[in-house]
Write a protein that holds these residues in place. Sequence first.
Motif, PDB file in Angstrom:
ATOM      1  N   ARG A   1       0.823  -1.211   0.000  1.00 63.21           N
ATOM      2  CA  ARG A   1       0.000   0.000   0.000  1.00 63.21           C
ATOM      3  C   ARG A   1       0.861   1.267   0.000  1.00 63.21           C
ATOM      4  N   ILE A   2       1.999   1.223   0.691  1.00 62.90           N
ATOM      5  CA  ILE A   2       2.822   2.429   0.787  1.00 62.90           C
ATOM      6  C   ILE A   2       3.845   2.537  -0.340  1.00 62.90           C
ATOM      7  N   LEU A   3       4.163   1.424  -0.989  1.00 63.70           N
ATOM      8  CA  LEU A   3       5.230   1.442  -1.992  1.00 63.70           C
ATOM      9  C   LEU A   3       5.000   2.444  -3.114  1.00 63.70           C
ATOM     10  N   PRO A   4       3.803   2.560  -3.718  1.00 60.54           N
ATOM     11  CA  PRO A   4       3.634   3.552  -4.788  1.00 60.54           C
ATOM     12  C   PRO A   4       3.966   4.974  -4.353  1.00 60.54           C
TER      13      PRO A   4
ATOM     14  N   VAL B   1       6.139  -2.088  -8.659  1.00 58.03           N
ATOM     15  CA  VAL B   1       7.234  -1.240  -9.144  1.00 58.03           C
ATOM     16  C   VAL B   1       7.128  -1.049 -10.650  1.00 58.03           C
ATOM     17  N   ARG B   2       6.956  -2.134 -11.363  1.00 64.21           N
ATOM     18  CA  ARG B   2       6.929  -2.055 -12.826  1.00 64.21           C
ATOM     19  C   ARG B   2       5.676  -1.353 -13.335  1.00 64.21           C
ATOM     20  N   GLY B   3       4.558  -1.639 -12.705  1.00 64.17           N
ATOM     21  CA  GLY B   3       3.319  -1.011 -13.135  1.00 64.17           C
ATOM     22  C   GLY B   3       3.294   0.478 -12.863  1.00 64.17           C
ATOM     23  N   HIS B   4       3.886   0.889 -11.739  1.00 62.06           N
ATOM     24  CA  HIS B   4       3.903   2.307 -11.377  1.00 62.06           C
ATOM     25  C   HIS B   4       4.614   3.130 -12.443  1.00 62.06           C
TER      26      HIS B   4
ATOM     27  N   MET C   1       6.222 -10.732  -2.506  1.00 64.24           N
ATOM     28  CA  MET C   1       7.361 -10.138  -3.213  1.00 64.24           C
ATOM     29  C   MET C   1       7.072 -10.031  -4.703  1.00 64.24           C
ATOM     30  N   ARG C   2       6.392 -11.020  -5.235  1.00 67.87           N
ATOM     31  CA  ARG C   2       5.984 -10.958  -6.638  1.00 67.87           C
ATOM     32  C   ARG C   2       5.075  -9.759  -6.877  1.00 67.87           C
ATOM     33  N   ARG C   3       4.137  -9.556  -5.966  1.00 67.43           N
ATOM     34  CA  ARG C   3       3.217  -8.425  -6.122  1.00 67.43           C
ATOM     35  C   ARG C   3       3.956  -7.099  -6.025  1.00 67.43           C
TER      36      ARG C   3
END
Length: 216
Positions: A69-72, A115-118, A108-110
Amino acid sequence: MKTILAFGDSLTYGANPQTGGPRHAFEDRWPIALEKALAGDARVVAEGLGGRTTVYDDPTAAADRNGGRILPTLLASHAPLDLVVIMLGTNDLKPSICGTALWASYGMRRLTQIVRGHFGGLGEAIPQVLLVAPPHACDSDNADMMAHFGGVAHVVGQSQLFAQHYRRQASDWSTGFFDAASVARASSLDGIHLDAANTRAIGEGIAPTVKSMLGL
C-alpha cells in the motif's frame, strides 16, 4: 549518479536485538553500508519500518505496515530510481499475518508488479528490482518474540525456505536475487533481529550484485 531505494522492515531500519536497545548507528545499517561500498556511484534511500510486511495487513499496528500500500507513494517520492531493493517477508511469517515463506514470496511478486506497473503506467523508465531473501530466524530465550512468530520451529523452519521461494520468483520475473542468509545471521537475543556487524554485512554482501545489475 544512480539512485537506489532500499525497501524493508526492521532489519532495514536497523533495529537492535537487545530489548530496549538503541537503533543501530547509521554506518551499521545495511543501506548505508551498501552506499559506502558503492563508493560514490550511487545514493541509497533507506525506507525501513519495523513490522512491515510484503502486502499483508496488520490490524494491530499503529502505522500502516502493508508494504504494497505504501510502496507507490515511496516510488513517487524518490523517483527517478535505477534500482529497488526489497528485503521483506520476516513479518509475513507471523501466524496472524500470513504464516508462510511461500505466501511471502507471492507478496514479493506483487511488489515487483507494483514497481513495474507504477513507472510503466507513467511512461517512465522502469527501475530494476532486486529481491532479497531475509536472514534465517534462530532459536532464542526471548519467549515473547518467539511466540509472536508462531514458535521456534515455525519461524526458523519457514525462514529457511525464503531463498528457494524468492529465487523462483526472481527467475520467473527476471529480477535480481540475493540471499541475505549467506552473509548474515540473527542474534540469539531475540531470534529475529541482527547485531550491528550482521546488519552491516548485508549491505556489504549485496554490493557486488548491485554493481553488476547497474553496470558500476
